[in-house]
Write an enzyme that holds these catalytic residues in place. Structure first.
Site, PDB file in Angstrom:
ATOM      1  N   VAL A 123       0.838  -1.201   0.000  1.00  0.00           N
ATOM      2  CA  VAL A 123       0.000   0.000   0.000  1.00  0.00           C
ATOM      3  C   VAL A 123       0.875   1.255   0.000  1.00  0.00           C
ATOM      4  O   VAL A 123       0.672   2.176  -0.800  1.00  0.00           O
ATOM      5  CB  VAL A 123      -0.955   0.009   1.227  1.00  0.00           C
ATOM      6  CG1 VAL A 123      -1.589   1.376   1.420  1.00  0.00           C
ATOM      7  CG2 VAL A 123      -2.043  -1.036   1.037  1.00  0.00           C
ATOM      8  N   LEU A 171      -7.393  -0.098  -2.746  1.00  0.00           N
ATOM      9  CA  LEU A 171      -6.732  -0.563  -3.973  1.00  0.00           C
ATOM     10  C   LEU A 171      -6.692  -2.086  -4.039  1.00  0.00           C
ATOM     11  O   LEU A 171      -6.647  -2.772  -3.022  1.00  0.00           O
ATOM     12  CB  LEU A 171      -5.325   0.015  -4.097  1.00  0.00           C
ATOM     13  CG  LEU A 171      -4.210  -0.387  -3.126  1.00  0.00           C
ATOM     14  CD1 LEU A 171      -3.622  -1.745  -3.423  1.00  0.00           C
ATOM     15  CD2 LEU A 171      -3.109   0.660  -3.161  1.00  0.00           C
ATOM     16  N   GLY A 179      -8.054 -15.292  -1.093  1.00  0.00           N
ATOM     17  CA  GLY A 179      -6.777 -15.265  -0.374  1.00  0.00           C
ATOM     18  C   GLY A 179      -6.231 -13.855  -0.343  1.00  0.00           C
ATOM     19  O   GLY A 179      -6.989 -12.886  -0.417  1.00  0.00           O
ATOM     20  N   CYS A 210      -5.571  -9.448   2.533  1.00  0.00           N
ATOM     21  CA  CYS A 210      -6.690  -8.675   3.095  1.00  0.00           C
ATOM     22  C   CYS A 210      -7.901  -9.521   3.505  1.00  0.00           C
ATOM     23  O   CYS A 210      -8.258  -9.545   4.675  1.00  0.00           O
ATOM     24  CB  CYS A 210      -7.122  -7.596   2.117  1.00  0.00           C
ATOM     25  SG  CYS A 210      -5.864  -6.315   1.946  1.00  0.00           S
TER      26      CYS A 210
HETATM   27  P1  NAD Z   1       3.198  -4.672   3.919  1.00  0.00           P
HETATM   28  O1  NAD Z   1       3.555  -5.685   4.909  1.00  0.00           O
HETATM   29  O2  NAD Z   1       3.435  -4.912   2.454  1.00  0.00           O
HETATM   30  O3  NAD Z   1       3.940  -3.310   4.283  1.00  0.00           O
HETATM   31  C1  NAD Z   1       4.002  -2.787   5.571  1.00  0.00           C
HETATM   32  C2  NAD Z   1       5.358  -2.109   5.738  1.00  0.00           C
HETATM   33  O4  NAD Z   1       5.348  -1.377   6.952  1.00  0.00           O
HETATM   34  C3  NAD Z   1       6.534  -3.076   5.830  1.00  0.00           C
HETATM   35  O5  NAD Z   1       7.488  -2.755   4.833  1.00  0.00           O
HETATM   36  C4  NAD Z   1       7.102  -2.848   7.233  1.00  0.00           C
HETATM   37  O6  NAD Z   1       8.509  -2.972   7.290  1.00  0.00           O
HETATM   38  C5  NAD Z   1       6.669  -1.422   7.503  1.00  0.00           C
HETATM   39  N1  NAD Z   1       6.601  -1.036   8.919  1.00  0.00           N
HETATM   40  C6  NAD Z   1       6.005  -1.682   9.931  1.00  0.00           C
HETATM   41  N2  NAD Z   1       6.121  -0.971  11.075  1.00  0.00           N
HETATM   42  C7  NAD Z   1       6.812   0.145  10.774  1.00  0.00           C
HETATM   43  C8  NAD Z   1       7.239   1.280  11.518  1.00  0.00           C
HETATM   44  N3  NAD Z   1       6.968   1.411  12.817  1.00  0.00           N
HETATM   45  N4  NAD Z   1       7.934   2.241  10.882  1.00  0.00           N
HETATM   46  C9  NAD Z   1       8.215   2.124   9.576  1.00  0.00           C
HETATM   47  N5  NAD Z   1       7.817   1.093   8.801  1.00  0.00           N
HETATM   48  C10 NAD Z   1       7.125   0.116   9.403  1.00  0.00           C
HETATM   49  O7  NAD Z   1       1.646  -4.348   4.173  1.00  0.00           O
HETATM   50  P2  NAD Z   1       0.569  -3.850   3.082  1.00  0.00           P
HETATM   51  O8  NAD Z   1       0.075  -4.969   2.265  1.00  0.00           O
HETATM   52  O9  NAD Z   1       1.101  -2.631   2.405  1.00  0.00           O
HETATM   53  O10 NAD Z   1      -0.634  -3.447   4.048  1.00  0.00           O
HETATM   54  C11 NAD Z   1      -0.567  -2.322   4.888  1.00  0.00           C
HETATM   55  C12 NAD Z   1      -1.957  -2.058   5.445  1.00  0.00           C
HETATM   56  O11 NAD Z   1      -2.838  -1.692   4.393  1.00  0.00           O
HETATM   57  C13 NAD Z   1      -2.598  -3.252   6.150  1.00  0.00           C
HETATM   58  O12 NAD Z   1      -3.362  -2.787   7.225  1.00  0.00           O
HETATM   59  C14 NAD Z   1      -3.518  -3.801   5.086  1.00  0.00           C
HETATM   60  O13 NAD Z   1      -4.611  -4.496   5.638  1.00  0.00           O
HETATM   61  C15 NAD Z   1      -3.983  -2.553   4.388  1.00  0.00           C
HETATM   62  N6  NAD Z   1      -4.410  -2.753   2.997  1.00  0.00           N
HETATM   63  C16 NAD Z   1      -3.678  -3.553   2.180  1.00  0.00           C
HETATM   64  C17 NAD Z   1      -4.076  -3.706   0.863  1.00  0.00           C
HETATM   65  C18 NAD Z   1      -3.308  -4.606  -0.056  1.00  0.00           C
HETATM   66  O14 NAD Z   1      -3.805  -4.859  -1.160  1.00  0.00           O
HETATM   67  N7  NAD Z   1      -2.137  -5.091   0.313  1.00  0.00           N
HETATM   68  C19 NAD Z   1      -5.206  -3.033   0.372  1.00  0.00           C
HETATM   69  C20 NAD Z   1      -5.886  -2.202   1.230  1.00  0.00           C
HETATM   70  C21 NAD Z   1      -5.486  -2.060   2.531  1.00  0.00           C
END
Ligand code: NAD
Length: 432
Positions: free
Chosen positions: A11, A153, A259, A262
């Site tokens: 994201v 997204l 899967g 999310c």
């Molecule tokens: P991800 O695991 O790909 O990325 C999260 C990042 O945050 C990692 O790189 C991690 O190192 C970093 N991080 C964690 N704690 C940190 C901190 N204190 N300081 C700096 N960096 C830190 O996760 P994602 O898939 O991008 O999802 C993020 C959020 O968005 C989740 O809550 C998810 O549910 C939501 N979301 C995801 C999607 C999707 O399609 N992946 C879509 C909508 C919403």
């Protein structure tokens, strides 16, 4: 606008690149040094269609930077977006809030001017209040507002969806914060509906939407089971249903179960939240249980196809949880492979984009093919587990010559059944 983004994952990175493309000054922060080192060196850390090009363009234009320093990204920012993970808690399956809490606490001391803190991570209702309290506790003088800015997204289409969102939902409890977000999304004015709601409503909209979509997938999968017994064809049934504008034709493709990072975690988190509030959400619970069982059923369908063969070899096409991404988190393919391995199956797999990610999870437990044809070499069954478009046009004549036994289990209904039968395959799709 000066924007700091905490969390540079699936994201955070597309959001950062998109915001930079809109002309903002963006600093992406991540605690993972290797990720930031790669991004600083101009190497993209995940696959999304069209992302690399925009990433390079905006680095060149000096609109996006990468750092592990919270100070560098947060001080002087007008807006800080939190996009860290909220994985399921290993025991309770509620959303594990440790990364959100850490991010809120870490950013607090670097707030210098009035800043809007926007949570894009999917978080339980009431998280905005908690983030607010954590920041106040750490930095009582900070001038800030916390808003909920849920992200909708789709992985595989992250760039497209950033620039063409169905809607932008803003949960802001102050006018000042709402105005700043409205300003940020000015380029979308007239194109996209912007919905301003209570912060708690915005937090709920995200879970309510994902749970609804998960239920829709579970429903069509159950209907596919019915079609298999009744002699109907689920593709025709889904088409007939989808023509009803109240139902809509999307998310009516039966398959091996939902899967990704999310739906599985968000349905479990929603169910937990409901229980905490004394509400029993039976539909969501049914989708969770049904979806878990679905992946086992698919694995057993594959095993059934080779049950009379000694030391069968299974060819797997697709490991990512869907097409267009290298993300294997909660991928049905991964669960199916794990179940097959429990039965000591010999597996060779291929995925157009997710080989490296899959290797980091499955290691040497399976073999990896170099392309979608060599995977079939000497195989007794070909299992299609991800809907990559290139699999649709695979040359079945060529595949037939490579395989030891001609069985296809098409868990995505990608292939034309008649073409497969004409190529002398025993073909089994889903619900038809
Ligand atoms: P991800 O695991 O790909 O990325 C999260 C990042 O945050 C990692 O790189 C991690 O190192 C970093 N991080 C964690 N704690 C940190 C901190 N204190 N300081 C700096 N960096 C830190 O996760 P994602 O898939 O991008 O999802 C993020 C959020 O968005 C989740 O809550 C998810 O549910 C939501 N979301 C995801 C999607 C999707 O399609 N992946 C879509 C909508 C919403």
């Amino acid at each position: 606008m000066k924007i700091g983004i905490i969390g540079t994952g699936y994201v955070g990175l597309p959001t950062g690149v998109g915001m930079a493309e809109l002309g903002n000054e963006v600093v992406c922060i991540d605690r993972e040094q290797s990720k930031i080192d790669a991004l600083k060196a101009g190497k993209i850390t995940l696959y999304e269609d069209g992302l690399e090009e925009l990433f390079n363009k905006n680095i060149k234009a000096g609109r996006i930077k990468f750092t592990t320093s919270m100070k560098e990204g947060v001080s002087n920012a007008d807006l800080v977006i939190i996009a860290v993970g909220t994985p399921p808690h290993p025991v309770t399956h509620e959303a594990d809030m440790k990364y959100i809490h850490a991010a809120a606490t870490e950013l607090a001391e670097h707030l210098t001017n009035y800043t809007v803190i926007a949570t894009k991570s999917t978080v339980p209702v009431g998280t905005g209040d908690v983030v607010e309290q954590l920041i106040k506790k750490k930095n009582p003088k900070a001038q800030f507002d916390v808003v909920s800015l849920p992200e909708f997204l789709r992985e595989g289409y992250a760039v497209h969806d950033f620039f063409n969102p169905d809607r932008i939902v803003v949960g802001a409890n102050t006018e000042r914060a709402a105005n700043l977000i409205a300003d940020l999304y000015k380029p979308f004015k007239g194109k996209t509906e912007m919905l301003f709601v209570k912060r708690r409503s915005a937090e709920t909209i995200k879970y309510a939407s994902n749970a609804f979509l998960a239920i829709k997938i579970h429903y069509i999968n159950e209907m596919a089971n019915f079609c298999e017994k009744s002699g109907a064809d689920i593709t025709e049934v889904a088409k007939g249903m989808g023509l009803d504008s109240r139902i809509g034709n999307r998310f009516l493709n039966p398959g091996p179960g939902y899967g990704g990072s999310c739906f599985p975690k968000d349905t479990m988190a929603m169910s937990y939240m409901a229980r905490q509030n004394g509400v029993d959400m039976t539909l969501i619970n049914s989708a969770i249980n049904g979806n878990n069982a679905r992946k086992q059923q698919m694995a057993h369908r594959i095993l059934e196809a080779v049950k009379d063969i000694k030391d069968p070899k299974i060819a797997v096409l697709g490991l990512a949880f869907k097409e267009g991404t290298d993300d294997c988190r909660e991928s049905p393919a991964m669960d199916i492979v794990a179940e097959l391995l429990k039965h000591k199956a010999k597996i060779t797999a291929f995925d157009p984009k997710a080989m490296d990610v899959a290797k980091s999870i499955l290691g040497n437990n399976i073999e990896y093919a170099r392309d979608m044809y060599s995977v079939a070499d000497g195989a007794d069954v070909l299992a299609i587990l991800t809907e990559w478009p290139e699999f649709k046009t695979i040359d079945l004549g060529k595949i037939a010559l490579l395989m030891r036994n001609r069985n296809i289990i098409d868990c995505r209904n990608l292939l034309d059944k008649q073409t497969a039968i004409l190529a002398n395959f025993k073909y089994k799709g889903i619900g038809r």
